[in-house]
Design a protein around this motif. Sequence first.
Motif, short mmCIF file in Angstrom:
data_model
loop_
_atom_site.label_atom_id
_atom_site.label_comp_id
_atom_site.label_asym_id
_atom_site.label_seq_id
_atom_site.Cartn_x
_atom_site.Cartn_y
_atom_site.Cartn_z
N TYR A 81 -1.38 14.99 -20.07
CA TYR A 81 -1.52 14.00 -19.00
C TYR A 81 -2.37 12.84 -19.51
O TYR A 81 -3.11 12.97 -20.48
N ALA A 82 -2.25 11.71 -18.84
CA ALA A 82 -3.12 10.56 -19.08
C ALA A 82 -4.13 10.51 -17.94
O ALA A 82 -3.87 11.05 -16.86
N VAL A 83 -5.27 9.89 -18.17
CA VAL A 83 -6.26 9.77 -17.11
C VAL A 83 -6.51 8.30 -16.80
O VAL A 83 -6.49 7.44 -17.68
N TYR A 84 -6.73 8.05 -15.52
CA TYR A 84 -7.01 6.71 -15.03
C TYR A 84 -8.17 6.80 -14.04
O TYR A 84 -8.47 7.88 -13.52
N ASN A 85 -8.81 5.67 -13.79
CA ASN A 85 -9.89 5.59 -12.81
C ASN A 85 -9.41 4.77 -11.62
O ASN A 85 -8.67 3.80 -11.79
N VAL A 86 -9.83 5.18 -10.43
CA VAL A 86 -9.40 4.52 -9.20
C VAL A 86 -10.64 4.15 -8.39
O VAL A 86 -11.51 5.00 -8.15
N ASP A 87 -10.73 2.90 -8.00
CA ASP A 87 -11.83 2.40 -7.16
C ASP A 87 -11.25 1.97 -5.82
O ASP A 87 -10.23 1.27 -5.79
N GLY A 92 -16.83 -2.53 5.62
CA GLY A 92 -17.50 -1.66 6.58
C GLY A 92 -17.57 -0.21 6.16
O GLY A 92 -18.05 0.64 6.91
N TYR A 93 -17.09 0.11 4.93
CA TYR A 93 -17.07 1.48 4.44
C TYR A 93 -17.73 1.56 3.07
O TYR A 93 -17.70 0.61 2.29
N THR A 94 -18.31 2.70 2.77
CA THR A 94 -18.89 2.93 1.46
C THR A 94 -17.75 3.09 0.45
O THR A 94 -16.82 3.86 0.70
N PRO A 95 -17.81 2.37 -0.68
CA PRO A 95 -16.73 2.47 -1.68
C PRO A 95 -16.63 3.89 -2.24
O PRO A 95 -17.60 4.65 -2.24
N ALA A 96 -15.46 4.22 -2.75
CA ALA A 96 -15.24 5.53 -3.39
C ALA A 96 -14.69 5.28 -4.79
O ALA A 96 -13.89 4.37 -5.00
N PHE A 97 -15.13 6.10 -5.73
CA PHE A 97 -14.71 5.96 -7.13
C PHE A 97 -14.21 7.32 -7.62
O PHE A 97 -14.87 8.34 -7.42
N PHE A 98 -13.05 7.30 -8.25
CA PHE A 98 -12.44 8.52 -8.77
C PHE A 98 -12.19 8.33 -10.25
O PHE A 98 -11.44 7.44 -10.65
N ASN A 99 -12.83 9.16 -11.07
CA ASN A 99 -12.68 9.08 -12.52
C ASN A 99 -11.76 10.19 -13.01
O ASN A 99 -11.74 11.29 -12.45
N ASN A 100 -11.03 9.89 -14.07
CA ASN A 100 -10.17 10.86 -14.73
C ASN A 100 -9.09 11.44 -13.81
O ASN A 100 -8.85 12.65 -13.78
N GLY A 106 6.72 11.86 -15.14
CA GLY A 106 7.74 12.17 -14.14
C GLY A 106 7.22 12.68 -12.81
O GLY A 106 8.01 13.01 -11.93
N ILE A 107 5.92 12.73 -12.62
CA ILE A 107 5.32 13.26 -11.40
C ILE A 107 4.64 12.13 -10.63
O ILE A 107 3.97 11.29 -11.21
N ASN A 108 4.78 12.15 -9.28
CA ASN A 108 4.06 11.20 -8.43
C ASN A 108 2.78 11.88 -7.95
O ASN A 108 2.82 12.80 -7.14
N SER A 109 1.65 11.46 -8.49
CA SER A 109 0.35 11.99 -8.08
C SER A 109 -0.13 11.20 -6.87
O SER A 109 -0.02 9.97 -6.84
N VAL A 110 -0.69 11.89 -5.88
CA VAL A 110 -1.25 11.23 -4.70
C VAL A 110 -2.74 11.49 -4.71
O VAL A 110 -3.19 12.64 -4.65
N GLN A 111 -3.52 10.41 -4.81
CA GLN A 111 -4.98 10.51 -4.82
C GLN A 111 -5.50 10.22 -3.42
O GLN A 111 -5.41 9.09 -2.95
N PRO A 112 -6.06 11.24 -2.73
CA PRO A 112 -6.65 10.96 -1.41
C PRO A 112 -8.01 10.30 -1.58
O PRO A 112 -8.76 10.62 -2.50
N ALA A 113 -8.32 9.37 -0.70
CA ALA A 113 -9.62 8.69 -0.70
C ALA A 113 -10.09 8.62 0.75
O ALA A 113 -9.54 7.85 1.54
N ILE A 114 -11.06 9.44 1.08
CA ILE A 114 -11.60 9.45 2.45
C ILE A 114 -12.90 8.65 2.44
O ILE A 114 -13.87 9.06 1.81
N LEU A 115 -12.88 7.52 3.12
CA LEU A 115 -14.05 6.63 3.14
C LEU A 115 -14.93 6.93 4.34
O LEU A 115 -14.44 7.30 5.41
N VAL A 116 -16.22 6.71 4.14
CA VAL A 116 -17.22 6.94 5.17
C VAL A 116 -17.77 5.58 5.60
O VAL A 116 -18.07 4.74 4.74
N PRO A 117 -17.92 5.33 6.91
CA PRO A 117 -18.50 4.06 7.35
C PRO A 117 -19.86 3.85 6.70
O PRO A 117 -20.65 4.79 6.56
N SER A 118 -20.13 2.61 6.29
CA SER A 118 -21.42 2.32 5.67
C SER A 118 -22.49 2.20 6.74
O SER A 118 -22.22 1.97 7.91
#
Length: 144
Positions: A81-87, A92-100, A106-118
Motif C-alpha cells: 500500500y501507499a500512505v498519504y496524509n489527510v488534513d 468553528g471546529y477543531t481541525p483533524a489530521f490523519f497520517n499514514n 484498486g480499492i476505494n478507501s473511506v477515511q472518516p473524520a469526526i470533527l469536534v466544535p472548537s
Amino acid sequence: MTANDTNSEKTEVGYLTVRVSTAGGAIPLANASVNVRGGNVDDSSIIYSLLTNSDGLTKTVALDAPPRSASQAPQNQTPPYAVYNVDVYAKGYTPAFFNNVPIFSGINSVQPAILVPSVENAQYNITRNSPGTPPTVINEEETI
C-alpha cells in the motif's frame, strides 16, 4: 523504504473518499476543507484540495499505489500500500489530521473524520439565580 519513496513502485491506482461529520459521526459537515498530502516525510506537498458536499463526502480521488502483486510475495520488502496524509478543516471546529492513511491498488478507501466544535465556537448560556431568589418550579399537574 516506504511505499511512497519512488514513483517506479507505484504503477497502479487506489482511491480515497473522506467522510466528514460531527456529533459522533451523526451529522455530516458540508463545505469542510480536505487536503490530501503525500505521506513521505521529505515531501508532504498537497496533492488534492477538496470540499465536502452536503453529505459530508469529498469526491473520490485517484492516488498512486503499488501493484497488488506486492502483497503476494513474502520476500518483498515494499508494503502493498501507499500512505498519504489527510488534513480536515471546518469553520468553528477543531481541525483533524490523519497520517499514514493506507491506499491499496484498486480499492476505494473511506477515511472518516469526526470533527469536534472548537472552544471559541461554544456558546455558554448559563443562568444563575441571584441570592435570595428561589428557583422556578413548574408544577406538572397545572400544565396538563
